[in-house]
Scaffold this active site. Structure first.
Site, PDB file in Angstrom:
ATOM      1  N   GLU A  89      45.212  -5.553  56.675  1.00  0.00           N
ATOM      2  CA  GLU A  89      44.331  -5.580  55.494  1.00  0.00           C
ATOM      3  C   GLU A  89      44.694  -6.731  54.557  1.00  0.00           C
ATOM      4  O   GLU A  89      43.818  -7.426  54.048  1.00  0.00           O
ATOM      5  CB  GLU A  89      44.395  -4.246  54.743  1.00  0.00           C
ATOM      6  N   ASN A  93      42.288  -9.870  53.840  1.00  0.00           N
ATOM      7  CA  ASN A  93      41.859 -10.169  52.463  1.00  0.00           C
ATOM      8  C   ASN A  93      42.131 -11.625  52.110  1.00  0.00           C
ATOM      9  O   ASN A  93      41.298 -12.290  51.487  1.00  0.00           O
ATOM     10  CB  ASN A  93      42.575  -9.266  51.459  1.00  0.00           C
ATOM     11  N   ARG A 147      31.539  -5.906  54.064  1.00  0.00           N
ATOM     12  CA  ARG A 147      32.897  -5.499  53.695  1.00  0.00           C
ATOM     13  C   ARG A 147      32.843  -4.217  52.871  1.00  0.00           C
ATOM     14  O   ARG A 147      32.008  -4.071  51.982  1.00  0.00           O
ATOM     15  CB  ARG A 147      33.593  -6.594  52.890  1.00  0.00           C
TER      16      ARG A 147
END
Length: 182
Positions: A89, A93, A147
């Site tokens: 993650e 990001n 997203r």
């Protein structure tokens, strides 16, 4: 420290006290170019640092390398999966939001101290204007609708501690800690 740089910080301690979070030292993991060392209490410290291009295929590489490094702590399969998910993650990001899919460098630093694992994922991209807002579940700056805005929520769910520092125009640093083998 953050106020001086114009950056922002968000952590539970900051929310609880309404003042200074005092966790800037959390963001210092891997900052010093030190060799593995033993502390006075006998805990052994090891660390490594790698730089990746902001390519989607490097997300998998980063999480696997971190999992292999943490294996020396004798983690459970659940702990390995938790850390791999959080790293995935954070790197995703950085790639998508930090660089908007453009070329850039993502730094991953990992440190073990005793049974504590610290992972730092840093980009040098656009930064986050409002870290507190960005960490809210379902918040996303993605205009395409692809997203979910759950990246920080997943990091917080799978790690014991997550600290985010960011400065617009300079990048974002995510520091995550997890105690292995409680």
């Amino acid at each position: 420290m953050l106020a001086e740089t114009g950056g922002s910080c968000d952590c539970r301690k900051l929310k609880q006290t309404g003042g200074s979070c005092g966790c800037q030292e959390l963001g210092q993991a891997g900052r010093k170019n030190r060799k593995a060392e033993k502390r006075e209490d006998g805990k052994h410290m090891e660390r490594f640092r790698m730089e990746l291009e902001s390519l989607s295929r490097n997300e998998e590489f980063a999480r696997v390398v971190v999992a292999v490094f943490m294996s020396r702590l004798d983690p459970t399969l659940e702990e390995i999966d938790d850390v791999k998910t959080a790293v995935s993650e954070a790197v995703t990001n950085a790639e998508i939001h930090g660089y908007g899919g453009e070329s850039g460098t993502i730094t991953v630093e990992v440190e073990t101290e005793g049974k504590e694992l610290t992972v730092v994922v840093e980009d040098y991209g656009v930064g986050i204007r409002d870290v507190e807002k960005a960490m809210e579940p379902m918040f996303t700056t993605d205009k395409t609708g692809t997203r979910s805005g759950m990246g920080f929520s997943f990091m917080e769910a799978f790690m014991d501690q997550v600290h985010v520092e960011s400065e617009p125009g300079k990048g974002t640093k995510v520091v995550m800690r997890k105690q292995i083998g409680r």
